[in-house]
Design a protein around this motif. Structure first.
Motif, mmCIF file in Angstrom:
data_model
loop_
_atom_site.group_PDB
_atom_site.id
_atom_site.type_symbol
_atom_site.label_atom_id
_atom_site.label_comp_id
_atom_site.label_asym_id
_atom_site.label_seq_id
_atom_site.Cartn_x
_atom_site.Cartn_y
_atom_site.Cartn_z
ATOM 1 N N SER A 18 0.807 -1.218 0.000
ATOM 2 C CA SER A 18 0.000 0.000 0.000
ATOM 3 C C SER A 18 0.844 1.274 0.000
ATOM 4 N N ASP A 57 3.039 2.273 -2.223
ATOM 5 C CA ASP A 57 3.227 2.816 -3.572
ATOM 6 C C ASP A 57 4.662 3.281 -3.806
ATOM 7 N N GLN A 102 7.924 3.931 -5.788
ATOM 8 C CA GLN A 102 8.167 4.298 -7.176
ATOM 9 C C GLN A 102 9.505 3.727 -7.613
#
Length: 95
Positions: free
Chosen positions: A79, A81, A83
Motif C-alpha cells: 500500500s 506505492d 516508485q
C-alpha cells in the motif's frame, strides 16, 4: 493465494528488520517508505542478504509472532506505492 513479487518481498524484509512496531507503519505509507530506505541504507550493499538472515533468525526465535509481523510488512509495502526509477531510453549518438 496471491503471488508477491520479489521486489515487494525484499522491501517487506527491510521493513521487518527495521524493528519498527506495526503501529508505526501500518497506516502510514510515507513512514513505511522512510523505514525501508533507512534500513536499506543502514545495512549497506549486502543488505538484502543480511535482512533475509535476520528474518530467518526471528522466525526461529519467535515463530508465534514473526509470520503475523511479515504479513503486516507485506501489506504495508503493497500500500506504500513505492516508485521504481526507470531511466528513459537514450538515443544512440553517432559521430
Amino acid at each position: 493465494m496471491r503471488s508477491t513479487s520479489r521486489v515487494t518481498t525484499t522491501l517487506a524484509t527491510f521493513l521487518f528488520v527495521s524493528q519498527a512496531p506495526q503501529s508505526e507503519f501500518a497506516k502510514n505509507p510515507a513512514r513505511t517508505r522512510e523505514l525501508v530506505h533507512e534500513t536499506a541504507d543502514r545495512l549497506g550493499p549486502n543488505g538484502a542478504a543480511d535482512a533475509v538472515a535476520e528474518v530467518a533468525y526471528e522466525y526461529g526465535r519467535h515463530p508465534e509472532t514473526a509470520a503475523a509481523h511479515m504479513r503486516a510488512c507485506l501489506l504495508a509495502v503493497e500500500s506504500a506505492d513505492f516508485q521504481a526509477f526507470v531511466p528513459t531510453p537514450r538515443l544512440a549518438v553517432t559521430r
